[in-house]
Enzyme design. Sequence first.
Site, PDB file in Angstrom:
ATOM      1  N   TRP A  53      -3.750  -1.914  -1.389  1.00  0.00           N
ATOM      2  CA  TRP A  53      -3.710  -3.142  -2.191  1.00  0.00           C
ATOM      3  C   TRP A  53      -4.160  -4.219  -1.229  1.00  0.00           C
ATOM      4  CZ3 TRP A  53      -0.159  -7.516  -2.273  1.00  0.00           C
ATOM      5  CH2 TRP A  53      -0.321  -8.336  -3.391  1.00  0.00           C
ATOM      6  N   LYS A  92       3.569  -2.684  -7.363  1.00  0.00           N
ATOM      7  CA  LYS A  92       4.943  -2.441  -7.822  1.00  0.00           C
ATOM      8  C   LYS A  92       5.953  -3.209  -6.981  1.00  0.00           C
ATOM      9  CE  LYS A  92       8.300  -0.806 -10.136  1.00  0.00           C
ATOM     10  NZ  LYS A  92       8.589  -1.455 -11.435  1.00  0.00           N
ATOM     11  N   GLU A 142      11.215 -13.533 -19.635  1.00  0.00           N
ATOM     12  CA  GLU A 142      10.890 -12.123 -19.340  1.00  0.00           C
ATOM     13  C   GLU A 142       9.868 -11.595 -20.332  1.00  0.00           C
ATOM     14  OE1 GLU A 142      11.175 -10.350 -16.940  1.00  0.00           O
ATOM     15  OE2 GLU A 142      10.822  -8.331 -17.676  1.00  0.00           O
ATOM     16  N   GLU A 199       1.577  -9.889 -17.773  1.00  0.00           N
ATOM     17  CA  GLU A 199       1.260  -9.062 -16.599  1.00  0.00           C
ATOM     18  C   GLU A 199       0.609  -7.729 -16.970  1.00  0.00           C
ATOM     19  OE1 GLU A 199       4.308  -7.393 -14.082  1.00  0.00           O
ATOM     20  OE2 GLU A 199       5.766  -7.500 -15.691  1.00  0.00           O
ATOM     21  N   CYS A 218       0.840  -1.193   0.000  1.00  0.00           N
ATOM     22  CA  CYS A 218       0.000   0.000   0.000  1.00  0.00           C
ATOM     23  C   CYS A 218       0.877   1.246   0.000  1.00  0.00           C
ATOM     24  CB  CYS A 218      -0.881   0.024   1.248  1.00  0.00           C
ATOM     25  SG  CYS A 218      -1.767  -1.493   1.523  1.00  0.00           S
ATOM     26  N   LYS A 271       6.227 -10.069 -19.229  1.00  0.00           N
ATOM     27  CA  LYS A 271       5.777  -8.725 -19.620  1.00  0.00           C
ATOM     28  C   LYS A 271       4.415  -8.796 -20.290  1.00  0.00           C
ATOM     29  CE  LYS A 271       8.050  -6.264 -17.688  1.00  0.00           C
ATOM     30  NZ  LYS A 271       8.603  -7.216 -16.835  1.00  0.00           N
ATOM     31  N   ASN A 322       0.681  -0.252   6.193  1.00  0.00           N
ATOM     32  CA  ASN A 322       1.111  -1.079   5.060  1.00  0.00           C
ATOM     33  C   ASN A 322       1.801  -2.289   5.662  1.00  0.00           C
ATOM     34  OD1 ASN A 322       2.039  -2.189   2.674  1.00  0.00           O
ATOM     35  ND2 ASN A 322       3.866  -0.896   2.616  1.00  0.00           N
ATOM     36  N   GLY A 323       1.322  -3.484   5.324  1.00  0.00           N
ATOM     37  CA  GLY A 323       1.947  -4.708   5.845  1.00  0.00           C
ATOM     38  C   GLY A 323       0.884  -5.734   6.189  1.00  0.00           C
ATOM     39  N   HIS A 344       9.385 -31.635 -25.424  1.00  0.00           N
ATOM     40  CA  HIS A 344       9.072 -32.459 -24.234  1.00  0.00           C
ATOM     41  C   HIS A 344       7.717 -32.065 -23.650  1.00  0.00           C
ATOM     42  CE1 HIS A 344      13.100 -34.178 -24.244  1.00  0.00           C
ATOM     43  NE2 HIS A 344      13.512 -32.975 -24.582  1.00  0.00           N
ATOM     44  N   ARG A 353       1.702   1.661  -5.936  1.00  0.00           N
ATOM     45  CA  ARG A 353       1.902   0.680  -4.849  1.00  0.00           C
ATOM     46  C   ARG A 353       0.620  -0.071  -4.516  1.00  0.00           C
ATOM     47  NH1 ARG A 353       6.429   1.424  -1.913  1.00  0.00           N
ATOM     48  NH2 ARG A 353       5.487   0.457  -0.100  1.00  0.00           N
TER      49      ARG A 353
HETATM   50  C1  AGP Z   1       8.032  -7.381 -13.069  1.00  0.00           C
HETATM   51  O1  AGP Z   1       7.557  -6.688 -14.198  1.00  0.00           O
HETATM   52  C2  AGP Z   1       7.019  -7.459 -11.956  1.00  0.00           C
HETATM   53  N1  AGP Z   1       6.515  -6.197 -11.615  1.00  0.00           N
HETATM   54  C3  AGP Z   1       7.494  -8.286 -10.784  1.00  0.00           C
HETATM   55  O2  AGP Z   1       7.778  -9.582 -11.252  1.00  0.00           O
HETATM   56  C4  AGP Z   1       8.767  -7.773 -10.064  1.00  0.00           C
HETATM   57  O3  AGP Z   1       9.908  -7.947 -10.872  1.00  0.00           O
HETATM   58  C5  AGP Z   1       8.944  -8.610  -8.789  1.00  0.00           C
HETATM   59  O4  AGP Z   1       7.819  -8.388  -7.956  1.00  0.00           O
HETATM   60  C6  AGP Z   1      10.235  -8.287  -8.008  1.00  0.00           C
HETATM   61  O5  AGP Z   1      10.198  -6.950  -7.593  1.00  0.00           O
HETATM   62  P1  AGP Z   1      11.583  -6.326  -7.012  1.00  0.00           P
HETATM   63  O6  AGP Z   1      12.560  -6.314  -8.118  1.00  0.00           O
HETATM   64  O7  AGP Z   1      11.208  -4.953  -6.533  1.00  0.00           O
HETATM   65  O8  AGP Z   1      12.035  -7.226  -5.884  1.00  0.00           O
END
Ligand code: AGP
Length: 613
Positions: free
Chosen positions: A80, A608, A488, A495, A2, A492, A106-107, A511, A27
């Site tokens: 969040w 994020k 990767e 997500e 959050c 991308k 937050n937590g 396989h 966030r």
């Molecule tokens: C990547 O596009 C995502 N947002 C997510 O996988 C991110 O890389 C992951 O949560 C790790 O975050 P960090 O690098 O801040 O630890």
Amino acid sequence: MCGIIGYVGEKNLIKVLINGLKKLEYRGYDSSGVAILSGGKIFRHRAVGKILEMEKTLPRKFFSPVEKEKLKIGLAHTRWATHGRPSEENAHPHIDCGEQFVLVHNGIIENYLELKTKLKKHKFQSETDTEIIVHLVEEIYEKTRNVLESLNTVFKEVKGSYAIVLICVNEPGKIFFARKDSPLVLGIGNNENFVASDIPAMLEYTNKFIFLENGDYGFVTDREVKIYNLKNNIEQVRKEHKINWDPVMVERAGYKHFMLKEIYEQPLVVKENIVSRIFAEEINFKDEIKINDKKLKQIKKIFIIACGTSYHAGLVGKYFIEKFAKIPVEVDIASEFRYRDPLIEKDTLVIFISQSGETADTLASLSLVKEYKITTLGICNVIGSTLYREADSTIYTKCGPEIGVASTKAFTGQLVCLYLFGLYLAKIKSVVDKDEYKNLLTSLYKIPAFMEQILNDTNQIKILAKKYSQKHDFLFLGRGINYPIALEGALKLKEISYIHAEGYPAGEMKHGPIALIDKDMPVVVIATKGSLMEKIFSNLEEAKSRNAKIIALINKGSVTKNIDEKVLLPEVEEQFSPLVNVLPLQLLAYYAADILKRDVDQPRNLAKSVTVE
Ligand code: AGP
């Protein structure tokens, strides 16, 4: 995860709180709320949805009476959801029965149900774990009549992670705070002070920050900062950091989305990381790596621990470090590593990669490794974050704030730092040929220009995105150091566009995944020149013979008869090709998501930085 902001000072209170919250929307953004103290009373307003929804419905009393008061104090929160669905009742801030305290958090409070049993006489309005805290403070304050003392008692009982900001009607000039395992930063202004989850919320007003440490609690007024720590309740002196991020860096600078801006910042990020660390062909991590060369030369094994995109960077690092520094590297997903009883011997270096420096699983793995007294190295993009402060040494990826939830420039920043660190190790261990070392440095220097070249002509990618954004499943194939780039590219796409995509080592396709292939499945193949190009082209033909639509990343001069869509890329040193090959995949995901009208910078269900388990 959050976003939190608190303010005490003489500025326009609602403007500071709402603008600050908007800088933290990445966030978490399923509900939000604000609370102010005016005329000895707490006023609270909350709404489901984006911060704009809460802003649009703010009652007038949040403007007129407050602005007549000289000293203004308030707090705000963007959520969040972890415990309790997104709703107005579950939105923060939360208030106690007597309406003496208002709090944001937050937590995750892991023992909130146990604590709730001690609060039988209290009336709860929400399903959240957070609300427990404000009632617990009220309960204890009845005896102590001292907010700091009450916080100290509460946070000795609470288990879990928290960053809290609290206001009390009996202490009108003070904003109280406490943190453990969730980030909280003080912004130090002139006759005003801020408390927030992250720097961007305060950057418009100050560039002086204090990063609170685990167990810290205390308060700020407009002129005073008081920090204590749970371990000894003695006042702490915390270093004040000057962070020269320009507020404009946090803005979109004319791009439609932060993600697109950050994709285009990558050549500069890579260049800055190279030129700031290479002097006369010598790589220098001065002020970053506090491990002396003698100890580095004794390293017998490296672990790399991370999540998501940062984990993919670690996989690229493995290929490079093993090839050139001749040290075995094991790469682990943090949420697996922390629970698998890893065998870590002495002379091991454990590298933690994290853009935010606050990812819960990565930090938990760090704590585990520190118990073994093993040397730790962070690769991180946020100065003052928990990882940045708690690893023995940290390499700073120098990307500037990355706001888009989908990580792009932080990824290429991580890659170039891993390349430089791998070359540094190879050099001090004298296991790389001098000419080869020089050639690799020369090739690395050229990469930013090649990245620019790709970003200067993205029409072909836009066409591909338009043509294939209605598809439901993609397969991404790569081999060797580009296998992580296939992973990767798939991450991308899924997500931000919500299209299902899977990254796979090309050699593994027969396989199992080959059964998925038909004329409706686009298969993205990373087939740029390198030691495994022939192999990957035979995989490409296997996919084509099952009628797949082949989208291939290739260099000039490659055979194209089985390729439906060619993405022509500049030819670079194979080892550094991930820095170039990832760009069209980031752009494909971005344009597909934009065509599908997705919330590119704040995709559904994501945050994020995942600061909870
Ligand atoms: C990547 O596009 C995502 N947002 C997510 O996988 C991110 O890389 C992951 O949560 C790790 O975050 P960090 O690098 O801040 O630890």
